[in-house]
Motif scaffolding. Structure first.
Motif, PDB file in Angstrom:
ATOM      1  N   LYS A  90       0.835  -1.204   0.000  1.00  0.00           N
ATOM      2  CA  LYS A  90       0.000   0.000   0.000  1.00  0.00           C
ATOM      3  C   LYS A  90       0.869   1.253   0.000  1.00  0.00           C
ATOM      4  N   GLN A  91       1.915   1.224   0.813  1.00  0.00           N
ATOM      5  CA  GLN A  91       2.820   2.366   0.884  1.00  0.00           C
ATOM      6  C   GLN A  91       3.588   2.554  -0.439  1.00  0.00           C
ATOM      7  N   ILE A  92       4.013   1.420  -1.028  1.00  0.00           N
ATOM      8  CA  ILE A  92       4.709   1.498  -2.325  1.00  0.00           C
ATOM      9  C   ILE A  92       3.803   2.109  -3.377  1.00  0.00           C
ATOM     10  N   SER A  93       2.521   1.725  -3.329  1.00  0.00           N
ATOM     11  CA  SER A  93       1.543   2.277  -4.268  1.00  0.00           C
ATOM     12  C   SER A  93       1.448   3.791  -4.133  1.00  0.00           C
ATOM     13  N   HIS A  94       1.456   4.273  -2.899  1.00  0.00           N
ATOM     14  CA  HIS A  94       1.402   5.720  -2.665  1.00  0.00           C
ATOM     15  C   HIS A  94       2.642   6.414  -3.243  1.00  0.00           C
ATOM     16  N   VAL A  95       3.805   5.778  -3.022  1.00  0.00           N
ATOM     17  CA  VAL A  95       5.059   6.361  -3.508  1.00  0.00           C
ATOM     18  C   VAL A  95       5.060   6.427  -5.042  1.00  0.00           C
ATOM     19  N   VAL A  96       4.643   5.309  -5.679  1.00  0.00           N
ATOM     20  CA  VAL A  96       4.604   5.272  -7.147  1.00  0.00           C
ATOM     21  C   VAL A  96       3.656   6.339  -7.690  1.00  0.00           C
ATOM     22  N   ASP A  97       2.497   6.479  -7.065  1.00  0.00           N
ATOM     23  CA  ASP A  97       1.516   7.494  -7.502  1.00  0.00           C
ATOM     24  C   ASP A  97       2.095   8.895  -7.359  1.00  0.00           C
ATOM     25  N   SER A  98       2.815   9.105  -6.263  1.00  0.00           N
ATOM     26  CA  SER A  98       3.416  10.425  -6.028  1.00  0.00           C
ATOM     27  C   SER A  98       4.489  10.736  -7.063  1.00  0.00           C
ATOM     28  N   LEU A  99       5.355   9.740  -7.374  1.00  0.00           N
ATOM     29  CA  LEU A  99       6.396   9.927  -8.368  1.00  0.00           C
ATOM     30  C   LEU A  99       5.797  10.172  -9.750  1.00  0.00           C
ATOM     31  N   TYR A 100       4.707   9.500 -10.039  1.00  0.00           N
ATOM     32  CA  TYR A 100       4.035   9.651 -11.343  1.00  0.00           C
ATOM     33  C   TYR A 100       3.503  11.094 -11.484  1.00  0.00           C
ATOM     34  N   GLU A 101       2.910  11.606 -10.418  1.00  0.00           N
ATOM     35  CA  GLU A 101       2.395  12.983 -10.469  1.00  0.00           C
ATOM     36  C   GLU A 101       3.511  13.997 -10.692  1.00  0.00           C
TER      37      GLU A 101
END
Length: 424
Positions: free
Chosen positions: A407-418
């Motif tokens: 879940k945390q990795i998903s948040h990080v990936v989403d943040s990097l994508y933005e």
């Protein structure tokens, strides 16, 4: 006032004296003679005396337990009631109908007379009296468990009352609506009706008796939701409200409060509650004794003691569907506790031995749902007639930890994508 009317007025006192002296038939004839006299519409004193004669005659039939005679008196009085003020008529009719409560087995006659008088009030365009009688009729239907007859009358009366915006009667009818829907297990409608009753009650001065009844219904519905803590609080409020008015329903509120304590697995609080001054006079009643016996069985975790209590107090329990319903759940809980206590030392045990220890048929033990409900880990070996119990598996936290990490990795990936999107 004419001399004849003045003489008739003395007949009521003479009739009461004759009845008190045991000359019942003589007194009855005197009262009927007064009621047959026709008074001028403006002769208030004689009309008041006729009202007193009517009530005394109703009391006589009540004391003689003669429901048919009382019904005939109510029907015969309608002509007289057209000559007196509407407010006095409403009071007289309600008092006469209430006399039926003191006559055992008169429920059906009381319902019939109330229905007839409601129709009469409608024809005479006495709207306030009609609404009061229909409200009383709904209550009688509820007591007689005639829910199918009660619901249509509730719906039609509510439409009429909402137009007139009579919040006091609206509160009472919504409360009855909640009770009827609870009785037929329509809990969503029961809760909605109680909310409507409280809303109307909050907009006016709500008499203590009505407030206590609202609290009672609130406690019953919270108990249905297994929220016994909140239900106990409501029943405590109900208890205090009824006790302040010396209402006989104080005992019922106290019993329900003790039931909630038992369902909360706090049987020790039953003894504490019995020490209160308000409820001290109810301590020896059978309704409270059954609660004490149930609390004792729960303290000892004894299913045998509980079943003994159910047999000894069968009448008290069968007459109250609310207590019966919740004690049925308590029975299942006690059976589970007893089964767990018996199988605790074993990894494999015969079903016949378990049944013997808990004093239940083998079939009852076999059909228990504890394994399916995951109360304990095990499997039923019906071929060997045994129950195999497994150790509780150690909780593996790796799965939950992995999900948290993903879940945390998903948040990080989403943040990097933005951020990458903004750079391009």
């Amino acid at each position: 006032m004419t001399m004849e009317a003045n003489a008739e007025m003395h007949l009521v006192a003479d009739a009461s004296a004759a009845i008190d002296a045991g000359r019942v038939d003589e007194g009855k004839q005197m009262l009927e003679k007064v009621l047959l006299e026709k008074a001028a519409p403006d002769d208030e004193a004689f009309l008041t005396e006729q009202s007193a004669a009517l009530l005394r005659l109703g009391q006589l039939h009540r004391d003689q337990k003669d429901a048919e005679a009382l019904a005939a008196t109510v029907r015969a009085s309608r002509q007289f009631m057209t000559t007196i003020a509407k407010a006095k008529t409403a009071k007289l009719v309600r008092v006469l109908i209430d006399y039926f409560f003191d006559i055992p087995g008169s429920g059906n006659i009381q319902i019939e007379v109330t229905r007839e008088n409601a129709e009469w009030a409608k024809q005479e365009k006495r709207i306030f009296l009609k609404q009061n009688l229909e409200t009383k009729l709904i209550g009688l239907y509820y007591e007689a468990r005639m829910y199918r007859e009660a619901l249509p009358l509730i719906n039609s009366l509510l439409k009429e009352l909402k137009t007139l915006d009579d919040k006091m009667i609206l509160t009472e009818v919504h409360l009855l609506e909640s009770k009827v829907n609870h009785a037929i297990s329509n809990f969503p409608k029961a809760k909605a009706a109680l909310t409507a009753a409280r809303t109307n009650a909050n907009a006016i001065y709500c008499p203590p008796l009505m407030q206590a009844q609202l609290d009672m219904q609130g406690g019953i519905l919270h108990a249905e939701d297994k929220d016994y803590s909140t239900a106990a609080s409501y029943f405590l409020e109900t208890l205090e409200g009824f006790a302040s008015l010396d209402d006989p329903r104080t005992l019922l509120a106290f019993k329900y409060m003790l039931l909630c304590k038992i369902m909360l697995n706090q049987p020790q609080d039953v003894a504490t509650a019995l020490e209160g001054k308000t409820v001290s006079k109810y301590t020896g009643s059978s309704e409270i004794e059954v609660m004490k016996a149930v609390a004792k069985a729960q303290t000892e975790r004894s299913l045998e003691e509980f079943e003994k209590t159910l047999r000894e107090y069968k009448t008290e329990l069968s007459n109250d569907p609310i207590v019966r319903h919740h004690l049925s759940a308590l029975y299942d809980s006690l059976l589970e506790q007893n089964l767990l206590r018996v199988i605790e030392p074993y990894s494999r045990v015969e079903l016949s031995h378990i049944a013997q220890m808990v004093h239940q048929p083998v079939r009852e033990v076999e059909q228990n749902q504890m394994i399916l409900d995951k109360v304990f880990q095990g499997v039923l070996d019906q071929g060997a007639g045994c129950l195999v119990i497994y150790d509780e598996p150690a909780e593996d936290e790796t799965y939950e930890a992995t999900l948290g990490t993903l879940k945390q990795i998903s948040h990080v990936v989403d943040s990097l994508y933005e951020k990458a999107s903004k750079l391009t």
